[in-house]
Design an enzyme around this catalytic site. Structure first.
Site, short mmCIF file in Angstrom:
data_model
loop_
_atom_site.label_atom_id
_atom_site.label_comp_id
_atom_site.label_asym_id
_atom_site.label_seq_id
_atom_site.Cartn_x
_atom_site.Cartn_y
_atom_site.Cartn_z
N LYS A 1 25.95 41.96 18.84
CA LYS A 1 25.07 43.03 19.31
C LYS A 1 24.34 43.74 18.17
O LYS A 1 23.18 44.12 18.30
CB LYS A 1 25.86 44.03 20.15
CG LYS A 1 26.34 43.43 21.48
CD LYS A 1 27.08 44.44 22.32
CE LYS A 1 27.59 43.79 23.61
NZ LYS A 1 28.28 44.75 24.49
N GLY B 1 30.04 47.63 18.82
CA GLY B 1 28.86 47.47 19.65
C GLY B 1 28.98 48.08 21.03
O GLY B 1 28.03 48.67 21.55
#
Length: 270
Positions: free
Chosen positions: A59, A123
């Site tokens: 991410k 993330g």
């Protein structure tokens, strides 16, 4: 795109969204080598791909690949959705929208005025924090093994927290004080099977203890919650709700997420 990705229910979710809305969507999953993410994104776009979801551990890398980020993705510095359009890569983050929708609409727990503990600063936690603050809880404590990482996340969201009237702070996992209405686990402990990284004393009676993972990986946390007087919930609803937001971005149609969440729970219980 992720590593691991075999467990992902996203293809099932998006296929069901497509059936229910009549939208033409082909959605699969790709296991990406840990050092192959930028090449994989370029390859997919070159094949005519229109968009993709990004899961662990890519991410943050995804945020570095985009041409333009949404405001929430810029705050998180993490993207879980990419859209390929006119040669550009547009990055967004729907994790927080998914979390808030599942907590408030599906679990029936109000964020406004609540005390919230978020575990982790990776993330998942980064994506959740902005929309969580917009729900106007009373305070949010972000606890992470590396305090500097949590503090950097807090610093990026400080202006938003002030505008929402939220007391936002960071601390180490062993430094959590007080009790909380909502405890959200965004650490990797569920994936690794490790113990819950905080003392159960952080839970108010009847608190919502929410693991952002789902399925078997989340069961240890959910069981821990129940053993200490809290209501445990896994992140399956977050998965479905963030997917619904992604579907809306890609197709311009909001799918019936509550129906699909119920169907998916039945599917997994079968």
């Amino acid at each position: 795109m992720g590593n691991p990705v075999d467990h992902s229910k996203s293809p099932w979710i998006h296929a069901r969204f497509a059936q229910l809305t009549g939208e033409p969507v082909e959605y699969g999953k790709r296991l990406i080598g840990l050092d192959e993410f930028p090449q994989a994104v370029r390859a997919f776009a070159g094949e005519g791909g229109k968009g993709c979801n990004i899961t662990v551990p890519f991410k943050f890398q995804a945020a570095a690949q985009v041409t333009r980020r949404s405001e929430r993705a810029a705050l998180a510095q993490a993207c879980n959705i990419l859209t390929f359009r006119d040669g550009a890569i547009l990055g967004d983050n729907t994790d927080g929208i998914g979390f808030v929708a599942d907590v408030e609409r599906n679990a029936g727990v109000a964020l406004a005025g609540s005390d919230v503990l978020v575990l982790g600063a990776g993330g998942a936690a980064a994506g959740v924090l902005g929309p969580l603050l917009q729900g106007r809880p009373r305070r949010v404590l972000l606890a992470n093994r590396t305090v500097s990482k949590a503090q950097a996340l807090v610093d990026r969201h400080a202006a938003l927290a002030r505008s929402m009237g939220v007391d936002l702070r960071a601390c180490g996992l062993g430094e959590v004080t007080g009790t909380f209405d909502i405890v959200a686990n965004g650490t990797a402990t569920s994936l690794s099977g490790a113990e819950v990284p905080v003392d159960p004393g952080v839970l108010k009676p009847g608190a919502l203890a929410y693991d952002m993972m789902y399925g078997p990986a989340a069961q240890g946390f959910v069981r821990w919650a129940g053993e200490h007087g809290a209501v445990g919930r896994d992140g399956l609803g977050m998965l479905v709700e963030q997917a619904a937001e992604a579907f809306l971005i890609w197709r311009g149609v909001r799918p019936p997420s509550a129906q699909v969440l119920e169907e998916l729970r039945q599917e997994l219980a079968a």
